[in-house]
Scaffold this motif. Structure first.
Motif: not given
Length: 218
Positions: A52-65
């Protein structure tokens, strides 16, 4: 603008970059994703498996929708839709001396041989934070994000682990013991506030929200 114009041509077409942990992806989403694909067969979903920590970072970096992450620690840059409440429990075989207890403390848990998720996963975070705060050296026998391997190691008395309570419902050989005080958290579907959310992603948000537990929809 180009994305919006393309979507106007075919509202059932699109791509979703969706992040979810291995445990949630394996246990909760096969049926939901299958049903969504049946309803929207031309929407492509790219799954990303991370903590979840990595997923949150990816959201903030616009790597995930979209991503399924902890909703009880909200980031002001993200929007959240609560989907489910979970309780973390200790999992062990019935022969473990602690298995007769009604509850277990983190202090007791941290003194046992352990099978744990890798750092960055919410089932590992609470143990790591406690051990660092109290300067405890953990006896970690295995680190793995593979749920079935974890359960096999527990059954074979390699160590005890943390788990979500509902995942052990059909595991007669493994005892689940709640922590005292309870360790609970909320899982939410999240997306970045200023990130363009496609019609495909919006359809996915609506569909997942309809499957949320009643307490989360209230």
């Amino acid at each position: 603008v180009e994305l919006e114009l393309e979507e106007l041509k075919d509202l059932e077409r699109g791509t979703i970059r969706f992040g979810v942990s291995a445990m949630m992806g394996s246990y909760y989403f096969p049926k939901i994703l299958t049903e969504f694909k049946q309803k929207y067969p031309r929407i492509t979903i790219h799954l990303v498996d991370q903590g979840t920590a990595a997923l949150e970072r990816m959201l903030l970096n616009s790597e995930l929708d979209l991503a399924l992450i902890r909703g009880d620690l909200e980031n002001p840059q993200l929007r959240y839709t609560q989907l489910m409440h979970e309780e973390i429990v200790a999992a062990m075989v019935s022969s473990n001396p602690l298995a007769v207890q009604q509850t277990i403390s983190l202090a007791q848990f941290c003194q046992q041989p352990l099978v744990l998720f890798h750092e960055g996963y919410f089932l590992r975070e609470v143990v790591s934070q406690y051990s660092k705060k109290h300067l405890l050296a953990l006896d970690i026998r295995m680190e793995t994000n593979l749920i079935e391997l974890q359960k096999s190691l527990v059954r074979n008395e390699v160590g005890i682990t943390t788990c979500l309570s509902r995942i052990l419902q059909n595991e007669p050989q493994i005892i689940s013991i709640p922590f005292e005080p309870k360790i609970e958290f909320t899982l939410s579907l999240a997306w970045k506030k200023n990130h363009y959310l496609s019609k495909a992603s919006k359809a996915f948000v609506t569909y997942l929200s309809s499957t949320a537990e009643p307490s989360c929809r209230a």
